[in-house]
Design a protein around this motif. Structure first.
Motif, short mmCIF file in Angstrom:
data_model
loop_
_atom_site.label_atom_id
_atom_site.label_comp_id
_atom_site.label_asym_id
_atom_site.label_seq_id
_atom_site.Cartn_x
_atom_site.Cartn_y
_atom_site.Cartn_z
N THR A 8 0.86 -1.17 0.00
CA THR A 8 0.00 0.00 0.00
C THR A 8 0.90 1.23 0.00
OG1 THR A 8 -1.70 -1.18 1.23
CG2 THR A 8 -1.80 1.23 1.27
N VAL A 9 0.74 2.09 -0.99
CA VAL A 9 1.66 3.23 -1.12
C VAL A 9 1.03 4.57 -0.78
CG1 VAL A 9 3.13 2.07 -2.81
CG2 VAL A 9 1.22 3.45 -3.59
N ASP A 10 -0.18 4.58 -0.27
CA ASP A 10 -0.82 5.87 0.00
C ASP A 10 -1.05 6.15 1.48
OD1 ASP A 10 -2.79 3.98 0.33
OD2 ASP A 10 -4.28 4.99 -0.90
N GLU A 11 -0.28 5.50 2.36
CA GLU A 11 -0.41 5.72 3.79
C GLU A 11 0.97 5.80 4.44
OE1 GLU A 11 -2.75 2.55 5.42
OE2 GLU A 11 -4.46 2.99 4.12
N GLY A 12 1.06 6.53 5.55
CA GLY A 12 2.28 6.60 6.36
C GLY A 12 3.51 7.03 5.58
N ALA A 13 4.65 6.41 5.92
CA ALA A 13 5.92 6.76 5.28
C ALA A 13 5.88 6.52 3.78
CB ALA A 13 7.06 5.95 5.91
N MET A 14 5.10 5.52 3.35
CA MET A 14 4.98 5.24 1.92
C MET A 14 4.37 6.44 1.18
SD MET A 14 6.23 2.28 1.12
CE MET A 14 5.54 2.08 -0.50
N ALA A 15 3.39 7.11 1.79
CA ALA A 15 2.74 8.25 1.14
C ALA A 15 3.69 9.44 1.06
CB ALA A 15 1.48 8.63 1.90
N GLU A 16 4.57 9.58 2.04
CA GLU A 16 5.51 10.71 2.06
C GLU A 16 6.60 10.58 1.01
OE1 GLU A 16 6.97 11.06 6.05
OE2 GLU A 16 4.93 10.95 6.87
N ASP A 17 7.07 9.36 0.78
CA ASP A 17 8.16 9.13 -0.18
C ASP A 17 7.98 7.75 -0.81
OD1 ASP A 17 10.50 9.10 -1.64
OD2 ASP A 17 11.81 8.81 0.11
N PRO A 18 6.98 7.57 -1.68
CA PRO A 18 6.69 6.24 -2.21
C PRO A 18 7.87 5.60 -2.94
CG PRO A 18 5.24 7.88 -3.22
CD PRO A 18 6.06 8.56 -2.18
N ALA A 19 8.57 6.34 -3.76
CA ALA A 19 9.69 5.76 -4.52
C ALA A 19 10.83 5.36 -3.58
CB ALA A 19 10.19 6.73 -5.57
N GLY A 20 11.14 6.21 -2.61
CA GLY A 20 12.21 5.90 -1.66
C GLY A 20 11.87 4.70 -0.79
N GLU A 21 10.65 4.67 -0.29
CA GLU A 21 10.22 3.56 0.56
C GLU A 21 10.14 2.25 -0.22
OE1 GLU A 21 9.53 3.25 3.93
OE2 GLU A 21 10.42 5.22 4.10
N LEU A 22 9.60 2.30 -1.41
CA LEU A 22 9.52 1.08 -2.21
C LEU A 22 10.91 0.58 -2.57
CD1 LEU A 22 7.67 -1.00 -3.38
CD2 LEU A 22 7.44 0.41 -5.43
N GLY A 23 11.83 1.48 -2.88
CA GLY A 23 13.21 1.10 -3.16
C GLY A 23 13.85 0.43 -1.96
N ARG A 24 13.61 0.97 -0.76
CA ARG A 24 14.15 0.38 0.47
C ARG A 24 13.57 -1.01 0.69
NH1 ARG A 24 13.11 -0.94 5.27
NH2 ARG A 24 10.93 -0.37 5.10
N ILE A 25 12.26 -1.15 0.49
CA ILE A 25 11.61 -2.46 0.66
C ILE A 25 12.20 -3.47 -0.32
CG2 ILE A 25 9.44 -3.69 0.26
CD1 ILE A 25 8.04 -1.18 1.50
N LEU A 26 12.35 -3.08 -1.58
CA LEU A 26 12.88 -4.02 -2.58
C LEU A 26 14.33 -4.40 -2.27
CD1 LEU A 26 11.34 -2.42 -5.78
CD2 LEU A 26 10.72 -4.61 -4.74
N ARG A 27 15.14 -3.45 -1.83
CA ARG A 27 16.53 -3.77 -1.47
C ARG A 27 16.56 -4.72 -0.28
NH1 ARG A 27 16.89 1.58 -2.46
NH2 ARG A 27 16.89 2.12 -0.25
N TYR A 28 15.77 -4.43 0.74
CA TYR A 28 15.78 -5.25 1.94
C TYR A 28 15.33 -6.67 1.62
CZ TYR A 28 14.70 -7.13 6.50
OH TYR A 28 14.64 -7.95 7.60
N TRP A 29 14.18 -6.81 0.97
CA TRP A 29 13.67 -8.15 0.69
C TRP A 29 14.48 -8.86 -0.38
CZ3 TRP A 29 11.44 -10.86 4.00
CH2 TRP A 29 10.69 -10.26 4.99
#
Length: 62
Positions: A8-29
């Motif tokens: 979900t990209v429209d809530e919390g930290a994801m909503a503030e910086d979706p590209a940055g957060e998704l990049g972090r998630i993809l790197r971590y996983w």
């Protein structure tokens, strides 16, 4: 088999910086997947940088 990642990209930290957060998630996983057999039924929750659950990944039959 399919590897499915849902976030979900429209809530919390994801909503503030979706590209940055998704990049972090993809790197971590991406770096953590070697801990899993990656068979149908495998799954895990996915968290943002504030440690809030924002989704999950799972392995399913195609």
């Amino acid at each position: 088999m399919k590897f499915v990642l849902e976030v979900t990209v429209d809530e919390g930290a994801m909503a503030e910086d979706p590209a940055g957060e998704l990049g972090r998630i993809l790197r971590y996983w991406g770096g953590n997947l070697h801990h899993y057999a990656l068979r149908p039924g495998d799954r895990s929750a996915v968290y943002d940088s504030a440690y809030q659950e924002v989704g999950a990944w799972r392995v399913v039959e195609s």
